[in-house]
Design a protein around this motif. Sequence first.
Motif, PDB file in Angstrom:
ATOM      1  N   ARG A  18      -6.497  40.095 -14.081  1.00 16.44           N
ATOM      2  CA  ARG A  18      -5.288  40.047 -13.258  1.00 16.44           C
ATOM      3  C   ARG A  18      -4.491  41.340 -13.345  1.00 16.44           C
ATOM      4  O   ARG A  18      -3.807  41.711 -12.388  1.00 16.44           O
ATOM      5  CB  ARG A  18      -4.431  38.839 -13.602  1.00 16.44           C
ATOM      6  CG  ARG A  18      -3.312  38.665 -12.620  1.00 16.44           C
ATOM      7  CD  ARG A  18      -2.847  37.249 -12.440  1.00 16.44           C
ATOM      8  NE  ARG A  18      -3.681  36.449 -11.579  1.00 16.44           N
ATOM      9  CZ  ARG A  18      -4.380  35.399 -11.971  1.00 16.44           C
ATOM     10  NH1 ARG A  18      -4.379  35.029 -13.226  1.00 16.44           N
ATOM     11  NH2 ARG A  18      -5.088  34.713 -11.107  1.00 16.44           N
ATOM     12  N   SER A  22      -3.373  43.584 -10.202  1.00 14.93           N
ATOM     13  CA  SER A  22      -2.016  44.132 -10.024  1.00 14.93           C
ATOM     14  C   SER A  22      -2.064  45.633  -9.739  1.00 14.93           C
ATOM     15  O   SER A  22      -1.317  46.139  -8.890  1.00 14.93           O
ATOM     16  CB  SER A  22      -1.164  43.871 -11.273  1.00 14.93           C
ATOM     17  OG  SER A  22      -1.160  42.496 -11.565  1.00 14.93           O
ATOM     18  N   HIS A  50       4.213  41.970  -9.271  1.00 15.85           N
ATOM     19  CA  HIS A  50       4.381  40.721  -8.509  1.00 15.85           C
ATOM     20  C   HIS A  50       3.811  39.472  -9.198  1.00 15.85           C
ATOM     21  O   HIS A  50       4.309  38.379  -9.016  1.00 15.85           O
ATOM     22  CB  HIS A  50       3.776  40.860  -7.099  1.00 15.85           C
ATOM     23  CG  HIS A  50       2.282  40.794  -7.065  1.00 15.85           C
ATOM     24  ND1 HIS A  50       1.477  41.829  -7.495  1.00 15.85           N
ATOM     25  CD2 HIS A  50       1.441  39.805  -6.691  1.00 15.85           C
ATOM     26  CE1 HIS A  50       0.215  41.475  -7.358  1.00 15.85           C
ATOM     27  NE2 HIS A  50       0.161  40.256  -6.869  1.00 15.85           N
ATOM     28  N   ASP A  51       2.755  39.641  -9.976  1.00 14.88           N
ATOM     29  CA  ASP A  51       2.120  38.466 -10.609  1.00 14.88           C
ATOM     30  C   ASP A  51       2.457  38.343 -12.092  1.00 14.88           C
ATOM     31  O   ASP A  51       1.732  37.667 -12.835  1.00 14.88           O
ATOM     32  CB  ASP A  51       0.591  38.539 -10.436  1.00 14.88           C
ATOM     33  CG  ASP A  51       0.112  37.887  -9.146  1.00 14.88           C
ATOM     34  OD1 ASP A  51       0.886  37.120  -8.541  1.00 14.88           O
ATOM     35  OD2 ASP A  51      -1.044  38.141  -8.736  1.00 14.88           O
ATOM     36  N   LYS A  54       2.224  34.924 -13.413  1.00 18.14           N
ATOM     37  CA  LYS A  54       1.090  34.128 -12.926  1.00 18.14           C
ATOM     38  C   LYS A  54       0.322  33.396 -14.042  1.00 18.14           C
ATOM     39  O   LYS A  54      -0.250  32.335 -13.821  1.00 18.14           O
ATOM     40  CB  LYS A  54       0.124  35.043 -12.160  1.00 18.14           C
ATOM     41  CG  LYS A  54      -1.085  34.360 -11.576  1.00 18.14           C
ATOM     42  CD  LYS A  54      -0.878  33.962 -10.141  1.00 18.14           C
ATOM     43  CE  LYS A  54      -2.124  33.292  -9.588  1.00 18.14           C
ATOM     44  NZ  LYS A  54      -2.146  33.261  -8.150  1.00 18.14           N
ATOM     45  N   HIS A  84       5.135  30.836  -9.708  1.00 17.85           N
ATOM     46  CA  HIS A  84       5.017  32.179 -10.306  1.00 17.85           C
ATOM     47  C   HIS A  84       5.710  33.244  -9.453  1.00 17.85           C
ATOM     48  O   HIS A  84       6.113  34.284  -9.966  1.00 17.85           O
ATOM     49  CB  HIS A  84       3.547  32.544 -10.585  1.00 17.85           C
ATOM     50  CG  HIS A  84       2.803  33.094  -9.411  1.00 17.85           C
ATOM     51  ND1 HIS A  84       2.145  32.311  -8.499  1.00 17.85           N
ATOM     52  CD2 HIS A  84       2.601  34.371  -8.986  1.00 17.85           C
ATOM     53  CE1 HIS A  84       1.582  33.067  -7.576  1.00 17.85           C
ATOM     54  NE2 HIS A  84       1.835  34.327  -7.843  1.00 17.85           N
ATOM     55  N   ALA A  85       5.877  32.939  -8.164  1.00 11.60           N
ATOM     56  CA  ALA A  85       6.562  33.909  -7.302  1.00 11.60           C
ATOM     57  C   ALA A  85       8.065  33.960  -7.632  1.00 11.60           C
ATOM     58  O   ALA A  85       8.619  35.042  -7.863  1.00 11.60           O
ATOM     59  CB  ALA A  85       6.334  33.550  -5.834  1.00 11.60           C
ATOM     60  N   GLY A  88       8.477  35.139 -11.307  1.00 14.65           N
ATOM     61  CA  GLY A  88       8.185  36.568 -11.399  1.00 14.65           C
ATOM     62  C   GLY A  88       9.334  37.405 -10.851  1.00 14.65           C
ATOM     63  O   GLY A  88       9.721  38.420 -11.440  1.00 14.65           O
ATOM     64  N   THR A 110       3.653  34.755  -2.159  1.00 14.79           N
ATOM     65  CA  THR A 110       2.605  33.730  -2.163  1.00 14.79           C
ATOM     66  C   THR A 110       2.564  32.910  -0.876  1.00 14.79           C
ATOM     67  O   THR A 110       1.491  32.718  -0.290  1.00 14.79           O
ATOM     68  CB  THR A 110       2.799  32.775  -3.363  1.00 14.79           C
ATOM     69  OG1 THR A 110       2.908  33.574  -4.532  1.00 14.79           O
ATOM     70  CG2 THR A 110       1.626  31.847  -3.518  1.00 14.79           C
ATOM     71  N   ASP A 127      -1.453  42.142  -1.445  1.00 11.61           N
ATOM     72  CA  ASP A 127      -1.948  41.134  -2.383  1.00 11.61           C
ATOM     73  C   ASP A 127      -3.345  40.642  -1.969  1.00 11.61           C
ATOM     74  O   ASP A 127      -4.176  40.322  -2.808  1.00 11.61           O
ATOM     75  CB  ASP A 127      -0.951  39.958  -2.416  1.00 11.61           C
ATOM     76  CG  ASP A 127      -1.158  39.036  -3.594  1.00 11.61           C
ATOM     77  OD1 ASP A 127      -1.785  39.449  -4.590  1.00 11.61           O
ATOM     78  OD2 ASP A 127      -0.693  37.887  -3.523  1.00 11.61           O
TER      79      ASP A 127
END
Length: 184
Positions: A18, A22, A50-51, A54, A84-85, A88, A110, A127
Amino acid sequence: MTYQQIEQVVKHNLSEKRFYHSQCVAKQCEELAKIYNVPIEKAKLVGIAHDIAKEMKKEEMIQYAKENSIKIDEIEKYHIKLLHAKIGADICKKQFSFDEQMVRAIEAHTTGKKQMDMLAKILFVADATGDDRSWEDLVDLRNTAKEDMNSAVLYILDLNIKERIEKKKLIHLDSIYCRNELLM
Ligand SMILES: [Fe+2]
Ligand SMILES: [Fe+2]
């Protein structure tokens, strides 16, 4: 914090795979920001970060949301990972001092949302189109993104919605609002 410092925090919080995702998103954000005259530094930062939430466990997400007054809507209750959005975005605001525009972009990455600005659209598209992706229409989609950002957003929304229908999953209303807005 500098980009390098934020990248290190992200690396620390994510698996290798991940983190690579990113980095790919940040690279794609940079490329699109140049084309659409969006501040490159901002685009790279939302891409790399952004993640960040996550890989939090579901219980951790619920806990974080409670402690930070983040509302969990009825769809997120069923698909906690969607959070997570929002989480985050909250982390980036509080820990990295991201501005409102950057926070909103991460919140929307997302599901998509109504009234996304160009930075938010760039993150949404990046993304799905980074070097870590390998689906069939990727090259076409990358080209579309460079020429017509709204078409690229719409295409990705449609793919996501179709997939959710096939898998009998809930569809977040923000995706529908976002899609309708692009079609009006
Ligand atoms: Fe994400
Ligand atoms: Fe992502």
